[in-house]
Structures are given as C-alpha cells and as structure tokens.
Design a protein around this motif. Structure first.
Motif, PDB file in Angstrom:
ATOM      1  N   MET A   1     -37.635  35.676  78.387  1.00  0.00           N
ATOM      2  CA  MET A   1     -38.518  34.669  77.855  1.00  0.00           C
ATOM      3  C   MET A   1     -38.654  33.280  78.580  1.00  0.00           C
ATOM      4  O   MET A   1     -37.537  32.749  78.754  1.00  0.00           O
ATOM      5  CB  MET A   1     -38.100  34.329  76.332  1.00  0.00           C
ATOM      6  CG  MET A   1     -39.340  35.232  75.727  1.00  0.00           C
ATOM      7  SD  MET A   1     -39.123  35.301  73.421  1.00  0.00           S
ATOM      8  CE  MET A   1     -37.973  33.786  73.217  1.00  0.00           C
ATOM      9  N   LYS A   2     -39.460  32.731  78.375  1.00  0.00           N
ATOM     10  CA  LYS A   2     -39.651  31.214  78.996  1.00  0.00           C
ATOM     11  C   LYS A   2     -39.013  30.130  78.042  1.00  0.00           C
ATOM     12  O   LYS A   2     -39.004  30.310  76.729  1.00  0.00           O
ATOM     13  CB  LYS A   2     -41.301  31.080  79.293  1.00  0.00           C
ATOM     14  CG  LYS A   2     -41.779  31.622  80.208  1.00  0.00           C
ATOM     15  CD  LYS A   2     -43.147  31.316  80.355  1.00  0.00           C
ATOM     16  CE  LYS A   2     -44.237  32.062  81.193  1.00  0.00           C
ATOM     17  NZ  LYS A   2     -45.447  31.459  81.516  1.00  0.00           N
ATOM     18  N   ALA A   9     -39.654  29.531  69.249  1.00  0.00           N
ATOM     19  CA  ALA A   9     -38.836  30.483  68.351  1.00  0.00           C
ATOM     20  C   ALA A   9     -38.043  29.932  67.390  1.00  0.00           C
ATOM     21  O   ALA A   9     -37.979  29.897  66.377  1.00  0.00           O
ATOM     22  CB  ALA A   9     -38.080  31.508  69.130  1.00  0.00           C
ATOM     23  N   ALA A  10     -37.432  28.809  68.112  1.00  0.00           N
ATOM     24  CA  ALA A  10     -36.648  27.794  67.321  1.00  0.00           C
ATOM     25  C   ALA A  10     -37.256  26.997  66.359  1.00  0.00           C
ATOM     26  O   ALA A  10     -36.816  26.834  65.017  1.00  0.00           O
ATOM     27  CB  ALA A  10     -35.860  26.814  68.090  1.00  0.00           C
ATOM     28  N   GLU A  11     -38.418  26.235  66.487  1.00  0.00           N
ATOM     29  CA  GLU A  11     -39.302  25.763  65.588  1.00  0.00           C
ATOM     30  C   GLU A  11     -39.699  26.669  64.606  1.00  0.00           C
ATOM     31  O   GLU A  11     -39.769  26.149  63.351  1.00  0.00           O
ATOM     32  CB  GLU A  11     -40.487  25.070  66.471  1.00  0.00           C
ATOM     33  CG  GLU A  11     -40.138  24.191  67.174  1.00  0.00           C
ATOM     34  CD  GLU A  11     -41.551  23.718  68.215  1.00  0.00           C
ATOM     35  OE1 GLU A  11     -41.598  22.554  68.821  1.00  0.00           O
ATOM     36  OE2 GLU A  11     -42.369  24.396  68.297  1.00  0.00           O
ATOM     37  N   ASN A  46     -46.613  35.215  69.617  1.00  0.00           N
ATOM     38  CA  ASN A  46     -46.691  36.668  70.181  1.00  0.00           C
ATOM     39  C   ASN A  46     -45.281  37.377  69.617  1.00  0.00           C
ATOM     40  O   ASN A  46     -44.453  36.756  68.921  1.00  0.00           O
ATOM     41  CB  ASN A  46     -46.503  36.893  71.789  1.00  0.00           C
ATOM     42  CG  ASN A  46     -45.272  36.386  72.319  1.00  0.00           C
ATOM     43  OD1 ASN A  46     -44.307  36.639  72.089  1.00  0.00           O
ATOM     44  ND2 ASN A  46     -45.222  35.278  73.532  1.00  0.00           N
ATOM     45  N   LYS A  47     -45.417  38.760  69.619  1.00  0.00           N
ATOM     46  CA  LYS A  47     -44.642  39.774  69.089  1.00  0.00           C
ATOM     47  C   LYS A  47     -43.042  39.243  69.399  1.00  0.00           C
ATOM     48  O   LYS A  47     -42.170  39.298  68.587  1.00  0.00           O
ATOM     49  CB  LYS A  47     -44.901  41.146  69.470  1.00  0.00           C
ATOM     50  CG  LYS A  47     -43.979  42.262  69.057  1.00  0.00           C
ATOM     51  CD  LYS A  47     -44.231  43.721  69.500  1.00  0.00           C
ATOM     52  CE  LYS A  47     -43.962  43.641  70.851  1.00  0.00           C
ATOM     53  NZ  LYS A  47     -44.384  44.990  71.493  1.00  0.00           N
ATOM     54  N   LYS A  48     -42.858  39.103  70.904  1.00  0.00           N
ATOM     55  CA  LYS A  48     -41.638  38.836  71.405  1.00  0.00           C
ATOM     56  C   LYS A  48     -41.032  37.617  70.601  1.00  0.00           C
ATOM     57  O   LYS A  48     -39.707  37.543  70.408  1.00  0.00           O
ATOM     58  CB  LYS A  48     -41.225  39.060  72.621  1.00  0.00           C
ATOM     59  CG  LYS A  48     -39.952  38.928  73.239  1.00  0.00           C
ATOM     60  CD  LYS A  48     -40.093  39.070  74.908  1.00  0.00           C
ATOM     61  CE  LYS A  48     -38.874  38.965  75.574  1.00  0.00           C
ATOM     62  NZ  LYS A  48     -38.978  39.156  76.755  1.00  0.00           N
ATOM     63  N   THR A  49     -41.613  36.359  70.687  1.00  0.00           N
ATOM     64  CA  THR A  49     -41.142  35.163  70.386  1.00  0.00           C
ATOM     65  C   THR A  49     -41.076  35.155  68.928  1.00  0.00           C
ATOM     66  O   THR A  49     -39.985  34.513  68.216  1.00  0.00           O
ATOM     67  CB  THR A  49     -42.258  34.194  70.981  1.00  0.00           C
ATOM     68  OG1 THR A  49     -42.300  34.518  72.423  1.00  0.00           O
ATOM     69  CG2 THR A  49     -41.800  32.736  70.464  1.00  0.00           C
ATOM     70  N   ALA A  53     -37.522  34.370  66.669  1.00  0.00           N
ATOM     71  CA  ALA A  53     -37.546  33.446  65.829  1.00  0.00           C
ATOM     72  C   ALA A  53     -36.702  34.183  64.345  1.00  0.00           C
ATOM     73  O   ALA A  53     -35.983  33.168  63.897  1.00  0.00           O
ATOM     74  CB  ALA A  53     -39.034  32.992  65.365  1.00  0.00           C
ATOM     75  N   LEU A  54     -37.254  35.306  63.943  1.00  0.00           N
ATOM     76  CA  LEU A  54     -36.602  35.573  62.898  1.00  0.00           C
ATOM     77  C   LEU A  54     -35.135  36.338  63.244  1.00  0.00           C
ATOM     78  O   LEU A  54     -34.362  36.099  62.256  1.00  0.00           O
ATOM     79  CB  LEU A  54     -37.580  36.805  62.423  1.00  0.00           C
ATOM     80  CG  LEU A  54     -38.588  36.098  61.255  1.00  0.00           C
ATOM     81  CD1 LEU A  54     -37.829  35.610  60.236  1.00  0.00           C
ATOM     82  CD2 LEU A  54     -39.651  35.293  61.955  1.00  0.00           C
TER      83      LEU A  54
END
Length: 178
Positions: A1-2, A9-11, A46-49, A53-54
């Motif tokens: 991931m970039k 994700a953190a946000e 997107n699905k991955k991000t 995040a969760l």
C-alpha cells in the motif's frame, strides 16, 4: 500500500474511534455511531485501505487505547460479548469494498453494499454473543441481530449516501483515486 493509503487508513481508524463514542445505552449492546463510520470508511476508501483502517482500529483497541464504545480498550473488550461486532467490522469493510469495486460507486450499489456489510457485522456480533454468553441462539439472535436491524439499515443508507458524496469530493480534489 502507498503511504497516502496508510495515512487514509489511520485517519479513518480515528474517525471510527470518534464515532464509537457517540453512544446511546439501549441494552447490553449500546447503539453507537461506530457502525456508521465503518460503512463510511468502506464507501469512501478502497477495499484494502478500509479493511486496514478497521484492522488498525481493532489493534489500537486491543493494546488498550480507549477507542471502543464508552472509551473502552483492551483485549477483554474484543473477547467479551460484544467483541464479535468489532471483528465483524473487518469483514464488513471487505464485503462492502469488494461490492463497490465490482459494481461501482453508485447510490444503488452503495446502499446494497452497506446493507450487506451491516448484516455481516450483525452476523459476527450475534455468533460471538451466543458463544460468549452461552445462551440459546434465539436469544442471541434477538439481542444481536433483530434488535439492531432497523438502526443498521438507517446507518447503512446514511453511510452510503454521505460516503459516496465524500468520495466524489475527494476524487474531484485529487485526494483520492477513482
């Protein structure tokens, strides 16, 4: 991931933590804004991000940060009766994100994806509740699924509509890839 996706994700992990504190004590399981924020993350990202995040949200709570509903944290919350809902959030974002990636970020598909994702969260929560409380399945189903169906529908539709608007704005501002 970039790096940009890790930041997003953190946000969104932080957004879920904030919305988790919007709590209305209704029963053993409180009504929270957390599930709305999960749907929002799954719709905007997107699905991955959104899934990361969760996962991050759950890990932050597991190490004791007070990110869960009621300013709670720790592995005990995850292993407790309501922990299945938290685990279910991860599968919610996987399903919601996969649906939107496959069928597109339209209003109809946003609502369908969020309702399916909400059902997955309720399913995991119900199973966990049943196992943790060692009660009969009908009681767990009533307390973990049926009771939260209408709020889940409302929050799912809201997450879809608001999430799609936020996503469009972020894509237009070139802060998010289409």
């Amino acid at each position: 991931m970039k790096l940009k996706n890790w930041i997003l994700a953190a946000e969104f992990a932080a957004i879920v933590a904030i919305f988790a504190q919007l709590t209305f004590p209704v029963a053993t399981i409180p009504l929270t804004g957390q599930t709305f924020a999960v749907g929002l993350a799954a719709t905007v990202l997107n699905k991955k991000t959104s899934t990361w995040a969760l996962v991050l949200y759950m890990l932050l709570g597991a190490i004791g940060l007070p990110v869960f509903a009621g300013m709670k944290g720790g592995v005990g919350v995850i292993l407790g009766p309501t922990g299945g809902f938290i685990v279910g959030f991860i599968f919610n974002t996987l399903l919601t994100g996969a649906w939107l990636e496959k069928f597109g970020h339209t209003v109809v598909h946003g609502i369908i994806a969020n309702l399916l994702g909400a059902a997955v969260t309720l399913f995991f929560g119900t199973l966990w509740l049943w196992l943790a409380l060692q009660t009969n399945f009908a009681a767990a189903f009533q307390a973990g699924f049926v009771m939260w169906l209408i709020p889940g529908i409302i929050k799912g539709v809201a997450a879809a509509l608001i999430g799609l608007a936020v996503r469009r704005a972020l894509v237009q501002a070139k802060l998010l890839e289409a």
